[in-house]
Structures are given as C-alpha cells and as structure tokens.
Design an enzyme around this catalytic site. Structure first.
Site, PDB file in Angstrom:
ATOM      1  N   TYR A 114       0.820  -1.217   0.000  1.00  8.97           N
ATOM      2  CA  TYR A 114       0.000   0.000   0.000  1.00  8.97           C
ATOM      3  C   TYR A 114       0.853   1.266   0.000  1.00  8.97           C
ATOM      4  O   TYR A 114       0.447   2.278  -0.554  1.00  8.97           O
ATOM      5  CB  TYR A 114      -0.898   0.031   1.244  1.00  8.97           C
ATOM      6  CG  TYR A 114      -2.253  -0.588   1.069  1.00  8.97           C
ATOM      7  CD1 TYR A 114      -2.397  -1.927   0.729  1.00  8.97           C
ATOM      8  CD2 TYR A 114      -3.409   0.170   1.272  1.00  8.97           C
ATOM      9  CE1 TYR A 114      -3.645  -2.496   0.596  1.00  8.97           C
ATOM     10  CE2 TYR A 114      -4.668  -0.395   1.138  1.00  8.97           C
ATOM     11  CZ  TYR A 114      -4.775  -1.729   0.794  1.00  8.97           C
ATOM     12  OH  TYR A 114      -6.017  -2.277   0.666  1.00  8.97           O
ATOM     13  N   LYS A 152       2.828 -15.148   2.965  1.00 13.81           N
ATOM     14  CA  LYS A 152       3.061 -15.861   1.696  1.00 13.81           C
ATOM     15  C   LYS A 152       4.559 -16.140   1.652  1.00 13.81           C
ATOM     16  O   LYS A 152       5.267 -15.749   0.702  1.00 13.81           O
ATOM     17  CB  LYS A 152       2.557 -15.001   0.524  1.00 13.81           C
ATOM     18  CG  LYS A 152       2.485 -15.723  -0.816  1.00 13.81           C
ATOM     19  CD  LYS A 152       1.378 -16.754  -0.916  1.00 13.81           C
ATOM     20  CE  LYS A 152       1.484 -17.543  -2.202  1.00 13.81           C
ATOM     21  NZ  LYS A 152       0.504 -18.641  -2.311  1.00 13.81           N
ATOM     22  N   ASP A 207      -3.387 -18.043   0.915  1.00 18.63           N
ATOM     23  CA  ASP A 207      -4.388 -18.737   0.092  1.00 18.63           C
ATOM     24  C   ASP A 207      -5.100 -19.808   0.921  1.00 18.63           C
ATOM     25  O   ASP A 207      -6.330 -19.945   0.876  1.00 18.63           O
ATOM     26  CB  ASP A 207      -3.754 -19.336  -1.182  1.00 18.63           C
ATOM     27  CG  ASP A 207      -2.486 -20.135  -0.926  1.00 18.63           C
ATOM     28  OD1 ASP A 207      -1.930 -20.058   0.189  1.00 18.63           O
ATOM     29  OD2 ASP A 207      -2.040 -20.845  -1.850  1.00 18.63           O
ATOM     30  N   ASP A 227      -6.554  -6.649   4.139  1.00 19.03           N
ATOM     31  CA  ASP A 227      -7.665  -5.989   3.441  1.00 19.03           C
ATOM     32  C   ASP A 227      -8.616  -7.047   2.884  1.00 19.03           C
ATOM     33  O   ASP A 227      -9.832  -6.992   3.070  1.00 19.03           O
ATOM     34  CB  ASP A 227      -7.113  -5.120   2.308  1.00 19.03           C
ATOM     35  CG  ASP A 227      -8.209  -4.435   1.509  1.00 19.03           C
ATOM     36  OD1 ASP A 227      -9.153  -3.929   2.137  1.00 19.03           O
ATOM     37  OD2 ASP A 227      -8.128  -4.431   0.271  1.00 19.03           O
ATOM     38  N   ASP A 270     -12.514  -8.544   4.626  1.00 13.41           N
ATOM     39  CA  ASP A 270     -13.802  -8.508   3.920  1.00 13.41           C
ATOM     40  C   ASP A 270     -14.424  -9.899   3.901  1.00 13.41           C
ATOM     41  O   ASP A 270     -15.624 -10.073   4.117  1.00 13.41           O
ATOM     42  CB  ASP A 270     -13.634  -8.029   2.468  1.00 13.41           C
ATOM     43  CG  ASP A 270     -13.957  -6.554   2.300  1.00 13.41           C
ATOM     44  OD1 ASP A 270     -13.784  -5.799   3.274  1.00 13.41           O
ATOM     45  OD2 ASP A 270     -14.381  -6.160   1.189  1.00 13.41           O
TER      46      ASP A 270
HETATM   47  C1  IPM Z   1     -10.529  -0.883   3.841  1.00 15.40           C
HETATM   48  C2  IPM Z   1     -10.737  -0.288   2.476  1.00 15.40           C
HETATM   49  C3  IPM Z   1      -9.550   0.629   2.159  1.00 15.40           C
HETATM   50  C4  IPM Z   1      -8.314  -0.228   2.122  1.00 15.40           C
HETATM   51  C5  IPM Z   1      -9.715   1.467   0.877  1.00 15.40           C
HETATM   52  C6  IPM Z   1     -10.978   2.292   0.913  1.00 15.40           C
HETATM   53  C7  IPM Z   1      -8.516   2.327   0.629  1.00 15.40           C
HETATM   54  O1  IPM Z   1     -10.906  -1.291   1.533  1.00 15.40           O
HETATM   55  O2  IPM Z   1     -10.434  -0.115   4.823  1.00 15.40           O
HETATM   56  O3  IPM Z   1     -10.458  -2.102   3.939  1.00 15.40           O
HETATM   57  O4  IPM Z   1      -7.988  -0.807   1.083  1.00 15.40           O
HETATM   58  O5  IPM Z   1      -7.645  -0.315   3.152  1.00 15.40           O
HETATM   59 MG    MG Z   2     -11.018  -3.229   2.334  1.00 12.30          MG
END
Ligand code: IPM
Ligand code: MG
Length: 355
Positions: free
Chosen positions: A135, A190, A222, A246, A250
C-alpha cells in the site's frame, strides 16, 4: 475528550449521524467537531483530505469515520480519489494497528451464506497492519520496462516492503490481544513465494518467543482464505499485512452475514484511534435511509473503550445494540421474516432508547 467526526460519502453521513446521537445520549464530556472528507471534501476543497480536516483529526483524541468513495470518482487521478483520505489519515496519524473483529450475532446466524453450525458463535479478530506493505511501499509508478516478459513496453509497479520494527510492533499487538482471548495467534503470510513475508514469518516467530503462553501458528494466505470458509471457528486472532488483511477482513466480515454490524478500530502507539464501520460507502443505497448504523455505533463503542478509556460507556452501548436486536428490530440488510424492518434513523433512535 475531543472527537473528530468525519462522515465522508455515500451512507457515511447517515450512519455517522446515528452514532453521534448515541454518543450524545451518554452524557459524557465529549467535544465533537465535524469536517468533510473523501469525495465530499473533494467537491468543496478540491482534495479528499484537506489540511483543516487532517489538523482536526490530529488534534483529536479519536476520529469517528463513516466511509469514503463513490463510482463517480473512478476516473479521478489516484491522488485525488476519496480512498486517499483514509490512507492519508492512517499514514499521518501513524495508525498501524487495525482491529477487525468478525463476530456472528446469535440472532443473525441465518443471514450468513454459510451453514449455521459453521458460524454460530463465531468470534475472530483480524489484526491487520495498516501503514506498510505494498500500500505504501516506494518506489511505485509507471515506466518502460527494461526487463520482464515484455521489455520495451509500458509497465506499472508497486513495492511490497516491511521493516523489522513494523513487523515487531504489529506482532506485539497481536500477541497482547490474544492474551485477552483464547491465546492463539495465526500469522498469515506468503512465505513460500515472497521475501517480504519470509522475513515477516521469521520476526513474528521471534516476537512469539516472548509470549510462551500464546500458541502461534503460520498459514499461507491462500490457505487462510480457504480455511475461513471451511472452518472459521478454528481461528482466534489472525495477524497479517496490509494487503492480505484488506482481503481477508472482507471475507471474514461477510461470513457473519452482517457486514453492516462490524466495527473496526485503527490505533497508533499512543492509543489515538480512528473508528469506522468495516463496510464501505455503499453509494447504491445512499440517501435512502435504509443503511444499517449499527457498525458505526459499535465503532463508537470501540472508541470509548480504546481511545477514551470509558469501558463502562462502551459496554452500555454494546448492550443497547444487543437489546435492540433481541427486540427484533432490523435494518434491511439483516432483515428476515418474523423481524421488524426499521430505517437508519429508527435504528439509531432505538439504540438511544435502549441506553
Ligand atoms: C478498507 C478499504 C480501504 C483499504 C480502501 C478504501 C482504501 O478497503 O479499509 O479495507 O484498502 O484499506
Ligand atoms: Mg477493504
């Protein structure tokens, strides 16, 4: 106690308004000040993270953040995109430790896409490193390739990197968090392919030796992605880098069937923090009054606990949320037959009433 309130874009303004209502109902000496961020700030000031907003955030004890982003900014150059606001806040405030709990609320077991027995009682904590990795790694950019599969053609590149202190400090955060839970840490990497994550594994192992009471295992990313949908309850604390965190957070959030319920905290070394729901700005439902404000309200509870040292108030808010769910109130995202569908504002009001 000073709180910078940054609602942002999309449903951000609606959900943050409800969290503010809840904070105000606590009758604590809180000083709340709002500012524009993300696309909303770009519209007015031509930048997603204006200096005044950054200053307000830096001077506050904590930041309550909604969400940023909208498809209409997809064509903007990367430095002006709404996402740069949250990345800039993380970097400028040194918010390296991101806590993303994935908890399956008893009443919402049916909302998951997984079988109920796989996720009933799920309570895992993803700790994501937030200010390093691909990042933020330099150099990055575009150039004409001098090697690779197609020398002489255009290419783009980002750099994945982690320094020893960056890995050490997030590892300490993970082991300490595990001590307050079931004393198990899974470090996700990884290491079979990437030098950066071979280094990560070595250092996490070293730090782990200082925590003989915490069990540490390592898993490739993975495989971790697969185990999360196969047997998520086997995990307790997962610690990983910015990029893998990240993606996995999710995935873990959606396991619970209730991404609208999950708060998150991003802390720096002086416990100053930014608190935001785990979900995004959901432009498709913005302005309709149907978004679920509970993730933001629960983020405010985390803020009370971690940055403002108000454990009792934090618990009051969390209990109020559980009460409201037990009464069968649901926003559209978590609605199921037999429950009562309410709007964003009605949900916030119900939490205040339960308080
Ligand atoms: C998160 C989001 C952010 C990230 C984006 C909006 C930059 O996906 O907080 O997980 O990738 O960290
Ligand atoms: Mg995210």
């Amino acid at each position: 106690m000073k709180i910078a309130v940054l609602p942002g874009d999309g449903i951000g303004t609606e959900i943050v308004a409800e969290a503010v209502k809840v904070l105000n109902a606590l009758e604590l000496p809180l000083e709340l000040e709002s500012a524009l961020v993300g696309g909303a700030a770009y519209e007015v000031h031509g930048h997603p993270l204006p200096d005044a907003t950054l200053k307000l955030a830096k001077e506050a004890d904590a930041v309550l953040f909604g969400a940023v982003g909208d498809w209409k900014y997809d064509k903007l150059d990367r430095p002006l995109r709404p996402e740069q606001a949250i990345l800039g806040l993380r970097k400028n405030l040194g918010l390296f430790a991101n806590f993303r709990p994935a908890i399956c609320y008893e009443q919402l077991v049916g909302a998951s896409s997984l079988k109920p027995d796989l996720i009933a009682g799920l309570d895992i904590l993803i700790i994501r490193e937030l200010t390093g990795d691909i990042y933020f790694g330099q150099p990055r950019g575009r150039r004409i390739a001098t090697d690779g599969n197609f020398p002489g053609t255009e290419e783009a590149f980002d750099t994945m990197r982690y320094s020893r202190p960056e890995i050490e400090r997030i590892a300490h955060v993970a082991f300490q968090a595990a001590r307050k839970r079931s004393r198990r840490v899974t470090s996700v990497d990884k290491a079979n392919v990437l030098e950066t994550f071979q280094f990560w594994r070595e250092i996490v192992t070293e730090v782990g030796m200082q925590y003989p009471d915490v069990a540490l295992d390592h898993m490739y990313v993975d495989n971790a992605a697969m185990q999360l949908v196969r047997a998520p309850k086997k995990f307790d604390v997962l610690v990983t880098g910015n990029m893998f965190g990240d993606i996995l957070s999710d995935e873990a959030a959606m396991l619970t069937g209730s991404i609208g319920m999950l708060p998150s905290a991003s802390l720096n070394s002086s416990n100053q923090g930014l608190y935001e729901p785990s979900h995004g700005s959901a432009p498709d439902i913005a302005g309709k009054g149907i978004a679920n404000p509970l993730a933001t309200i629960l983020s405010a509870a985390m803020m009370l606990r971690f940055s403002l040292n108000q454990e009792e108030a934090a618990q009051r808010v969390e209990t109020a949320v559980k009460t409201v769910l037990a009464r069968g109130l649901r926003t559209a995202d978590i609605f199921s037959p037999g429950t009562t569908q309410v709007s964003t504002v009605e949900m916030g009001t119900a939490v205040v009433k339960a308080l």
